[in-house]
Motif scaffolding. Structure first.
Motif, PDB file in Angstrom:
ATOM      1  N   LEU A 146       0.867  -1.175   0.000  1.00 26.28           N
ATOM      2  CA  LEU A 146       0.000   0.000   0.000  1.00 26.28           C
ATOM      3  C   LEU A 146       0.900   1.219   0.000  1.00 26.28           C
ATOM      4  O   LEU A 146       1.723   1.389   0.912  1.00 26.28           O
ATOM      5  N   THR A 147       0.783   2.039  -1.040  1.00 20.82           N
ATOM      6  CA  THR A 147       1.606   3.248  -1.141  1.00 20.82           C
ATOM      7  C   THR A 147       0.725   4.469  -0.954  1.00 20.82           C
ATOM      8  O   THR A 147      -0.270   4.644  -1.673  1.00 20.82           O
ATOM      9  N   LEU A 148       1.081   5.294   0.016  1.00 19.18           N
ATOM     10  CA  LEU A 148       0.335   6.518   0.327  1.00 19.18           C
ATOM     11  C   LEU A 148       1.141   7.734  -0.103  1.00 19.18           C
ATOM     12  O   LEU A 148       2.303   7.882   0.271  1.00 19.18           O
ATOM     13  N   LYS A 149       0.511   8.580  -0.903  1.00 20.29           N
ATOM     14  CA  LYS A 149       1.138   9.839  -1.281  1.00 20.29           C
ATOM     15  C   LYS A 149       0.697  10.886  -0.260  1.00 20.29           C
ATOM     16  O   LYS A 149      -0.497  11.205  -0.155  1.00 20.29           O
ATOM     17  N   LEU A 150       1.623  11.381   0.533  1.00 15.32           N
ATOM     18  CA  LEU A 150       1.303  12.216   1.689  1.00 15.32           C
ATOM     19  C   LEU A 150       1.007  13.666   1.304  1.00 15.32           C
ATOM     20  O   LEU A 150       1.555  14.195   0.332  1.00 15.32           O
ATOM     21  N   GLN A 151       0.138  14.287   2.133  1.00 10.28           N
ATOM     22  CA  GLN A 151      -0.164  15.713   1.926  1.00 10.28           C
ATOM     23  C   GLN A 151       1.071  16.555   2.201  1.00 10.28           C
ATOM     24  O   GLN A 151       1.368  17.494   1.462  1.00 10.28           O
ATOM     25  N   SER A 152       1.784  16.191   3.261  1.00  8.51           N
ATOM     26  CA  SER A 152       2.993  16.922   3.643  1.00  8.51           C
ATOM     27  C   SER A 152       4.119  15.913   3.870  1.00  8.51           C
ATOM     28  O   SER A 152       3.900  14.876   4.512  1.00  8.51           O
ATOM     29  N   PRO A 153       5.309  16.189   3.354  1.00  6.82           N
ATOM     30  CA  PRO A 153       6.426  15.256   3.511  1.00  6.82           C
ATOM     31  C   PRO A 153       6.778  15.028   4.982  1.00  6.82           C
ATOM     32  O   PRO A 153       6.600  15.917   5.828  1.00  6.82           O
ATOM     33  N   LEU A 154       7.278  13.823   5.282  1.00  8.20           N
ATOM     34  CA  LEU A 154       7.769  13.487   6.621  1.00  8.20           C
ATOM     35  C   LEU A 154       9.284  13.457   6.614  1.00  8.20           C
ATOM     36  O   LEU A 154       9.907  13.018   5.648  1.00  8.20           O
ATOM     37  N   ILE A 185      -1.233  12.589  10.181  1.00  7.14           N
ATOM     38  CA  ILE A 185      -0.566  12.365   8.892  1.00  7.14           C
ATOM     39  C   ILE A 185      -1.652  12.090   7.842  1.00  7.14           C
ATOM     40  O   ILE A 185      -2.324  11.063   7.882  1.00  7.14           O
ATOM     41  N   ASP A 186      -1.847  13.039   6.951  1.00  7.29           N
ATOM     42  CA  ASP A 186      -2.877  12.915   5.928  1.00  7.29           C
ATOM     43  C   ASP A 186      -2.257  12.531   4.580  1.00  7.29           C
ATOM     44  O   ASP A 186      -1.081  12.814   4.323  1.00  7.29           O
TER      45      ASP A 186
END
Length: 320
Positions: free
Chosen positions: A238-246, A292-293
């Motif tokens: 499952l790959t999540l493209k984040l709203q804001s980088p971590l 984490i969105d």
């Protein structure tokens, strides 16, 4: 698929303790034990030189084993060669047929070689099924490579075998022939014909085969139901493209099989294909609790090719 009263599939090919050592000393097969079920499509996979063609050649009576036994529907392929061979159709890798014969004559003659009575209606149907009817009067030498491959398949089917071996049948052929041939294979299986195939197109094995066997260095590495193999050895991601980088993965998520991309913009969760997908829901809750969105997600699953490469690499490393 034929089954007995116990619900266990009936065996049509039984291979026990099979070895093959050539005069040069090379051991192509090393104690192969294998059972093929009546009416199934069985895919035999392995790298070049693994022993696939040698195994098929022995079962079909083209080569003799050094030790071991092979039974085709109860007939020993060495001691009762004629009865065993009459049950088997073989489509070899090599295109070998009389260049000066017509398509019709070579297919009809092949039927006669097995002592079958003349049956022009059946030969016509085989040629029509393989889109060869319009070429029935053409000499083999006049045909394209793809058409010659169709003739080889027609010859193998001419004596109505119960068992059909397809050794790399779609190697180097056009998309149309591949489609026609798999349609034909499905129809044969529906009529109860047992089909054993080798192929480099692993996606075909995944789509077509009931079971898959992997051979490497002359030994059977694994035999498994196709779907079970995919579930047991496949991986999901499952790959999540984040709203804001971590900047890094939070410590609270350290126990999860997570991977953060170099730019911090993608978070990947890997898990077993057979595992409960509820793990995804728990991960989502954890991410929500951490604020984490994500703006997009994608799921991927291992292909049979991934599994095959992994298996062969693993067994090679074990022998090193």
């Amino acid at each position: 698929m034929t089954t007995g009263n116990t619900g266990v599939a009936e065996t049509i090919i039984s291979i026990s303790g099979l070895t093959k050592t050539y005069a040069s000393g090379f051991q192509a097969l090393k104690g192969v034990d294998l059972s093929i079920r009546r009416g199934e499509i069985f895919a035999l996979l392995g790298p070049n030189g693994a022993g696939k063609t040698t195994l098929i050649s022995i079962v079909c009576g083209v080569a003799r084993p050094s030790t071991g036994t092979v039974l085709a529907d109860g007939h020993d392929v060495v001691r009762d060669f004629r009865a065993a061979r009459s049950l088997i159709g073989l489509v070899p890798q090599e295109l070998s047929t009389d260049a000066f014969e017509t398509v019709w004559d070579t297919v009809r003659f092949s039927r006669g070689l097995f002592g079958k009575p003349r049956n022009d209606k059946l030969v016509e149907q085989v040629l029509r099924d393989l889109s060869l009817w319009e070429k029935r009067g053409s000499k083999i030498m006049q045909l394209s490579g793809g058409m010659k491959r169709r003739v080889m398949i027609a010859k193998a089917l001419s004596h109505e075998p119960d068992i059909l071996f397809l050794d790399e049948p779609t190697a180097g052929v056009d998309v149309e022939l591949r489609r026609d041939m798999w349609q034909l294979v499905r129809g044969l299986r529906e009529r109860g014909v047992t089909i054993i195939l080798t192929t480099h197109y692993i996606e075909e094995a995944e789509q077509m085969a009931d079971r898959i066997g992997v051979i490497n260095h002359g030994q059977i590495v694994l035999v498994e139901e196709t779907q079970t193999l995919m579930q047991k050895l496949g991986k999901k991601q499952l790959t999540l493209k984040l709203q804001s980088p971590l900047a890094s993965i939070p410590p609270e998520l350290a126990d999860w099989a997570l991977e953060l991309s170099a730019d911090g913009g993608k978070l990947t969760y890997s898990f077993d294909a057979a595992a409960d997908d509820s793990g995804i829901a728990r991960l989502m809750r954890k991410l929500g609790e951490r604020g984490i969105d994500f703006k997009d997600l994608r799921t991927d699953e291992s292909s049979l090719e991934d599994i095959f490469v992994s298996l062969v690499s693993q067994r090679t490393a074990e022998k090193a």
